[in-house]
Design a protein around this motif. Structure first.
Motif, PDB file in Angstrom:
ATOM      1  N   UNK A   1      -1.689  13.393 -10.300  1.00  0.00           N
ATOM      2  CA  UNK A   1      -0.741  12.432 -10.217  1.00  0.00           C
ATOM      3  C   UNK A   1      -1.356  11.343  -9.778  1.00  0.00           C
ATOM      4  N   UNK A   2      -2.114  11.473  -8.468  1.00  0.00           N
ATOM      5  CA  UNK A   2      -2.758  10.269  -8.061  1.00  0.00           C
ATOM      6  C   UNK A   2      -3.838   9.499  -8.912  1.00  0.00           C
ATOM      7  N   UNK A   3      -4.823  10.384  -9.806  1.00  0.00           N
ATOM      8  CA  UNK A   3      -5.532   9.792 -10.652  1.00  0.00           C
ATOM      9  C   UNK A   3      -4.973   9.016 -11.660  1.00  0.00           C
ATOM     10  N   UNK A   4      -3.473   9.193 -11.902  1.00  0.00           N
ATOM     11  CA  UNK A   4      -2.682   8.655 -12.837  1.00  0.00           C
ATOM     12  C   UNK A   4      -1.928   7.493 -12.052  1.00  0.00           C
ATOM     13  N   UNK A   5      -2.559   6.947 -10.866  1.00  0.00           N
ATOM     14  CA  UNK A   5      -1.879   6.018 -10.057  1.00  0.00           C
ATOM     15  C   UNK A   5      -0.520   6.204  -9.873  1.00  0.00           C
ATOM     16  N   UNK A   6      -0.076   7.302  -9.707  1.00  0.00           N
ATOM     17  CA  UNK A   6       1.449   7.670  -9.267  1.00  0.00           C
ATOM     18  C   UNK A   6       1.387   7.824  -7.844  1.00  0.00           C
ATOM     19  N   UNK A   7       2.127   6.995  -7.265  1.00  0.00           N
ATOM     20  CA  UNK A   7       1.974   6.963  -5.703  1.00  0.00           C
ATOM     21  C   UNK A   7       2.791   8.575  -5.099  1.00  0.00           C
ATOM     22  N   UNK A   8       2.011   9.414  -4.448  1.00  0.00           N
ATOM     23  CA  UNK A   8       2.432  10.593  -4.303  1.00  0.00           C
ATOM     24  C   UNK A   8       2.312  11.089  -2.877  1.00  0.00           C
ATOM     25  N   UNK A   9       3.037  11.817  -2.198  1.00  0.00           N
ATOM     26  CA  UNK A   9       2.872  12.376  -0.926  1.00  0.00           C
ATOM     27  C   UNK A   9       3.172  13.823  -0.691  1.00  0.00           C
TER      28      UNK A   9
ATOM     29  N   UNK B   1      -2.156   2.726  -1.521  1.00  0.00           N
ATOM     30  CA  UNK B   1      -0.791   3.017  -2.106  1.00  0.00           C
ATOM     31  C   UNK B   1      -0.564   4.267  -2.806  1.00  0.00           C
ATOM     32  N   UNK B   2      -1.401   4.560  -3.483  1.00  0.00           N
ATOM     33  CA  UNK B   2      -1.163   5.901  -4.411  1.00  0.00           C
ATOM     34  C   UNK B   2      -1.159   7.277  -3.365  1.00  0.00           C
ATOM     35  N   UNK B   3      -1.726   7.004  -2.348  1.00  0.00           N
ATOM     36  CA  UNK B   3      -1.389   8.217  -1.295  1.00  0.00           C
ATOM     37  C   UNK B   3      -0.358   7.758  -0.454  1.00  0.00           C
ATOM     38  N   UNK B   4       0.510   7.007  -0.739  1.00  0.00           N
ATOM     39  CA  UNK B   4       1.869   6.900   0.106  1.00  0.00           C
ATOM     40  C   UNK B   4       1.691   6.157   1.694  1.00  0.00           C
ATOM     41  N   UNK B   5       0.458   5.506   1.646  1.00  0.00           N
ATOM     42  CA  UNK B   5       0.499   4.592   2.827  1.00  0.00           C
ATOM     43  C   UNK B   5       1.130   3.463   2.434  1.00  0.00           C
TER      44      UNK B   5
END
Lengths: 459, 459
Positions: free
Chosen positions: A386-394, B34-38
């Motif tokens: 998801x993050x590689x696709x720039x989807x902000x995820x936690x 941002x992608x990591x939710x910070x």
């Protein structure tokens, strides 16, 4: 340490919500500046005090933040100097640097210092904080942001035209209705010339500036008290009483200013600018406003001021043409024109009118609930994708109680939570829950990644 | 005014080219954060001096820029105080504010001050300038930028994992090869405990830090000179001589630290972190590096440091776990972990390795040559349409000589010029010339707009 920590009065912390709104404004402004071919520069927070002193009047000198020299700042001072020198003067003896007060003087300094590296006409924008030791009050801060856009090294009125277009594009992008008021300093000079009070131009302009607020009678009274002759005031009256459409006012002034070369030049500039503006679709209203004066210090041609029409607030943007700004740093004969957007006031107007988008573009879109280490190991590769696709995820970092993790998603306004428990792991799926509707879907990792990669499903 | 204007030593102006490169770095870093939710925060440039003093050691106190109180800064001081007080102390009597020295202490202050408004775990990033009155030298500035990312309020090692992922993603995005060195402060503490020199942990760590540079003999000699017993040094030697792969080193230390609870906890943390890292594909190398120490002030767990492998440069990113940062502002028991990216050093590495893209994404793509007012009026609506499509476009503001306008396009590195003369106006077309090839096309306004709207034809 005792007591709650604090920050200096008149300064602010910006929390994530405020940052998101501020960036919304800065991004809109920056995007327009770039589209018009303006290039960014930045200058240091500290300038030599000698670059700043005397540029903003006595009031400005007083409001400059001075940075104490490091090391032994008093070693070159005698005891007598330390004791006898007045604080204002002593301050400049123990401080060589000051915090920038605006972006205009540092820009002039920049242009002169780098003139051999720059391509003219030089079109620059600059978005940075400035500092003033003003008394803090509602809407007035000691640290605030300016967004300046200027072109230097060209006298063409196409630059003025372009700045009006930029103002229009910025406020269109921010969805704010505004009126752009336009005047010309040469017209004001011409009026002073025609009534034979050229030496009193400042008094006259300051008084005209109040026309809307206090009315003609009081303006004339104020000028009389300042010693302007009855005869001059008689000549001034028809200008103050002037009514009609923009073209009617301009036609009136053209004949009124017939004897003033400067005044006629101002009218000609206004006419040319308006004729360019006829070629384009503006969302904003434009208005020729003779009462618009703006600080008289360095403007010499067209001047601009922008007001929001849906909120009660002072000017949210303003600027104009200056023919001699860089001469304070020794470079003569370079004309420029620019405007400055007041980010803090725009922020207040936007907030009042609820024009900010509810969700930031890059806010977290999905929170993975943490049920423990085994589940986490199942989740990590999905997170990566998801993050590689720039989807902000936690991923919630602790395997805390479900309630606590859901509360986090709620408070952070995260639209989806993803759940992976024993059952999901066995089935190789992820349960995706939409927070607002409570709707749940079971998706394979591939399906989940696809789900968030489609722009239409971004929410 | 005499002489060329200048700026304070150790500070910098950023020209458009430099800004474009710096923004390339900041954008890459910000996008990953941002992608990591910070979430972003900002704090004021000026903090109360009381928030800063004593937080960075004596050296740090000396390097703080102090901001002189405005108004009569000496009115509460007696003549004797003014004369007799040493400059360092007198500085704090006439200055209540200072410029921030890093982003860590302001972040701790922010968390404590806003703790009731924040959702924990609180994941924040902050990209701002900091100021230090250090002696300027190559690569060391008095104003420079830090890019900090921290999570506070969670002890989970998943946070450490995520920070390593973030480091990897940033440098992957910047196309820089790096090695991420990882150690744990508890392991260093454990070693001091095992050799029976717990009080000398600072000396021991400082010495171990030099192992790679000066070799084992000299490290042992240095420690002996500092008064560490022969017996302790005998116990330390096998650690210094330790060789092998990461798992071999870790296995060795696990048995070596058997008698130290803290040391074993450190090993356990390292093992867990590496086991998470096995679940993911990193582009960067990771390495367990026992000699990594990092300023001992507040780190208590995992520590990180990043080096570029293709260029000779100190650490370009670093950080670690701190269990007690906010206690300096009265909030106990909140653990956090974070890393800081050194934008200025990354800039230097990127520049040396020529990793910056040749053209900024939003640089001007087409310059309309100005042949005079009639032609300009033909051009204005086309300009509007291109800019509405966010195509960065310029019109040369003066109808200057062709040669001058083409030189402007060249210097500004604008890839296309658009020409509209008598012939084009009659035919209702625009001649578009590609600067690099010299190729020309005649396009209608519609065709021109289409030409620049297609993402593939953007260059």
């Amino acid at each position: 340490m005792a007591g709650k920590p604090s920050i200096p009065k008149g300064t602010r912390d910006f929390t994530p919500v405020e940052m998101s709104r501020r960036n919304y404004i800065f991004d809109a402004i920056r995007q327009v500046f770039k589209t018009y071919g303006y290039q960014p520069i930045e200058t240091p927070a500290m300038e030599n005090l000698s670059s700043l002193m005397g540029k903003y009047g006595d009031e400005g000198d007083r409001l400059l933040f001075k940075v104490l020299n490091s090391g032994n700042f008093k070693d070159k001072l005698s005891d007598e100097q330390l004791i006898e020198t007045a604080p204002g003067k002593l301050g400049t003896m123990i401080s060589e640097k000051g915090l920038r007060y605006d972006l205009t003087v540092p820009f002039a300094r920049f242009v002169v210092q780098h003139r051999n590296e720059l391509t003219f006409p030089f079109k620059r924008y600059q978005i940075q904080a400035v500092w003033r030791a003003d008394r803090p009050q509602r809407g007035r801060y000691r640290e605030f942001y300016q967004c300046d856009v200027d072109v230097i090294g060209s006298t063409s009125l196409l630059n003025e035209y372009e700045l009006v277009r930029i103002i229009d594009a910025v406020f269109k992008s921010l969805n704010l209705k505004v009126v752009i008021k336009i005047n010309n300093r040469k017209v004001l000079t011409g009026i002073a010339e025609v009534i034979g009070e050229m030496q009193r131009i400042t008094d006259i302009t300051v008084a005209i500036d109040k026309l809307e607020k206090i009315g003609m009678e009081k303006v004339l009274l104020e000028l009389e008290q300042k010693g302007i002759s009855k005869e001059a005031l008689g000549k001034l009256e028809p200008v103050l009483a002037m009514k009609g459409t923009d073209p009617e006012k301009i036609a009136f002034l053209e004949s009124y200013l017939a004897s003033s070369e400067t005044g006629l030049k101002g009218i000609e500039e206004i006419k040319e600018l308006f004729s360019f503006l006829c070629e384009t679709d503006l969302k904003a209203e434009t208005e020729f406003d003779l009462t618009l004066a703006r600080g008289l210090n360095y403007y010499t041609g067209c001047i601009f001021e922008v007001k929001a029409t849906e909120a009660s607030m002072g000017s949210i943007c303003g600027g104009g043409r200056y023919d001699d700004l860089t001469s304070i740093f020794g470079l003569e004969g370079v004309s420029g024109v620019g405007v400055s957007f007041g980010a803090d006031r725009i922020y207040d107007v936007m907030l009042q009118l609820e024009r900010f988008p509810a969700r930031g573009e890059m806010d977290t879109r999905v929170l993975f609930v943490n049920f423990g280490e085994r589940e986490v190991r199942f989740i990590l590769p999905v997170l990566d994708r998801l993050r590689e696709g720039a989807v902000a995820t936690e991923l919630y970092p602790e395997s805390a109680k479900m309630k606590k993790q859901m509360a986090y998603a709620n408070t952070r306004n995260i639209p989806f939570v993803a759940l992976v428990g024993e059952q999901e792991m066995n089935d190789g799926v992820i349960t995706l829950k939409e927070m607002e509707t409570g709707e749940q879907e079971r998706l394979t990792p591939d399906q989940l990644v696809d789900r968030f990669s489609e722009p239409l499903n971004l929410l």
